[in-house]
Design an enzyme around this catalytic site. Structure first.
Site, PDB file in Angstrom:
ATOM      1  N   SER B 135     -47.083  -6.304 -16.775  1.00 18.02           N
ATOM      2  CA  SER B 135     -46.202  -5.884 -15.689  1.00 18.02           C
ATOM      3  C   SER B 135     -45.078  -5.031 -16.258  1.00 18.02           C
ATOM      4  O   SER B 135     -44.663  -5.225 -17.411  1.00 18.02           O
ATOM      5  CB  SER B 135     -45.604  -7.119 -15.015  1.00 18.02           C
ATOM      6  OG  SER B 135     -44.533  -6.754 -14.176  1.00 18.02           O
ATOM      7  N   TYR B 148     -41.556 -14.904 -15.390  1.00 20.55           N
ATOM      8  CA  TYR B 148     -42.698 -14.008 -15.168  1.00 20.55           C
ATOM      9  C   TYR B 148     -42.755 -12.943 -16.269  1.00 20.55           C
ATOM     10  O   TYR B 148     -43.823 -12.656 -16.825  1.00 20.55           O
ATOM     11  CB  TYR B 148     -42.529 -13.363 -13.794  1.00 20.55           C
ATOM     12  CG  TYR B 148     -43.607 -12.423 -13.348  1.00 20.55           C
ATOM     13  CD1 TYR B 148     -44.821 -12.899 -12.874  1.00 20.55           C
ATOM     14  CD2 TYR B 148     -43.398 -11.042 -13.353  1.00 20.55           C
ATOM     15  CE1 TYR B 148     -45.801 -12.034 -12.424  1.00 20.55           C
ATOM     16  CE2 TYR B 148     -44.371 -10.165 -12.905  1.00 20.55           C
ATOM     17  CZ  TYR B 148     -45.578 -10.664 -12.439  1.00 20.55           C
ATOM     18  OH  TYR B 148     -46.538  -9.797 -11.996  1.00 20.55           O
TER      19      TYR B 148
END
Lengths: 71, 243
Positions: B135, B148
């Site tokens: 990401s 995350y």
């Protein structure tokens, strides 16, 4: 309610005199603190509030009602 | 590749489902895995090219179900795209170690295990390609996404190490690192943002917020023989977010 006020004060990093405290008047208020309040409500009270519901809140009591934590 | 399949996890999700359709349209056999079995059936139940595996792949039971589905379809695994995952945004002060553990398990733990399975002599397929999902949050310091971001950074370490181990067998491992893509997953947290934050997010993506097709296209490229000389890389696919 006391528990909710305590958690809100922890996020706002200021003294919260009572449930009628207008949380956006907290010193150093920013949108990240608003985000943190929403996350706290979801994590600790299992209530996923929408941004519209949050924007309609003015006081810590309003937030507690949203969380289902108001007495 | 005849007699072979591509495993796509998160196949009922925004990007995973688009990738499954894209690969199936190209003539490939797909094993589509997702925790939401009902949604899998709804999406792909009528498509004979798509075998379904319902379960949580981070559990032993879900992992075994996936392997059984692969075996039942008598296919060697020539492709693996891991789009299963979730985010649990929270400011650092509210981030919980157990949340990080759950995030790490799905984003990095499962692909570590599955790539390990693919690396075994009986399962190796020369020319196989794996695509993991990192990401932009792993690179750019995304406020409210510490757990995350850490889990996604682990994905990139895994990508490089696995690529090094598997290259001698002609197998490739790469990753894509998307910016914000308009999916159900991202809407779960963008729904918590106020107008100021949403405007800033949109402005941070000069080419606009991404679509599932744009990320699926990058993954499909990495899975394809067109990327046969690329391994151990993370392809940033973020609409200019990182510029």
């Amino acid at each position: 309610m006391d528990d909710f006020i305590s958690k809100a004060a922890d996020i706002l990093e200021c003294d919260v005199a009572g449930a009628d405290f207008a949380f956006r008047d907290a010193p150093d208020w920013n949108s990240m603190k608003g985000f943190a309040l929403l996350v706290m409500i979801e994590q600790d009270y299992g209530k996923r509030a929408t941004i519209e519901e949050f924007m309609n809140c003015r006081t810590v009591r309003d937030l507690a009602v949203l969380a289902g934590a108001a007495e | 590749m005849d007699g072979f399949c591509t495993v796509v996890t998160g196949a009922a999700g925004g990007i995973g489902s688009v990738l499954v359709r894209r690969l199936a349209a190209g003539g490939g056999k797909i094993v589509a895995a997702d925790i939401d079995g009902a949604r899998l059936e709804q999406l792909f139940g009528a498509d004979g090219r798509v075998a379904r595996s319902a379960g949580d792949v981070t559990t032993d039971e879900g992992f075994e179900t996936l392997l059984r589905t692969i075996a039942d379809n008598s296919c060697g695994v020539c492709g693996f795209a891991h789009f299963a995952g979730f985010d649990a945004p929270a400011p650092l002060a509210l981030a919980k170690p157990e949340t990080f553990s759950a995030l790490a398990a799905v984003h990095a733990g499962f692909p570590l295990r599955f790539l390990g399975w693919m690396s075994k002599k009986a399962n190796r397929v020369r020319g196989a390609s794996a695509v993991l999902v990192s990401s932009a949050a792993a690179h750019g310091g995304a406020k409210g996404h510490a757990a995350y971001s850490a889990a996604k950074a682990a994905v990139e370490g895994l990508t490089r190490a696995a690529a090094a181990e598997l290259a001698p067998y002609g197998m490739r491992v790469n990753a894509v690192a998307p910016g914000v893509v308009d999916t159900e997953l991202s809407r779960a947290w963008t729904g918590k943002l106020d107008k100021e934050q949403l405007d800033a997010l949109a402005k941070a993506h000069p080419l606009g917020i991404g679509t599932p097709d744009q990320v699926a296209a990058a993954a499909a490229f990495l899975l394809s023989p067109d990327a046969s000389w690329i391994t151990g890389q993370t392809i940033v696919c973020d609409g200019g977010f990182s510029l």
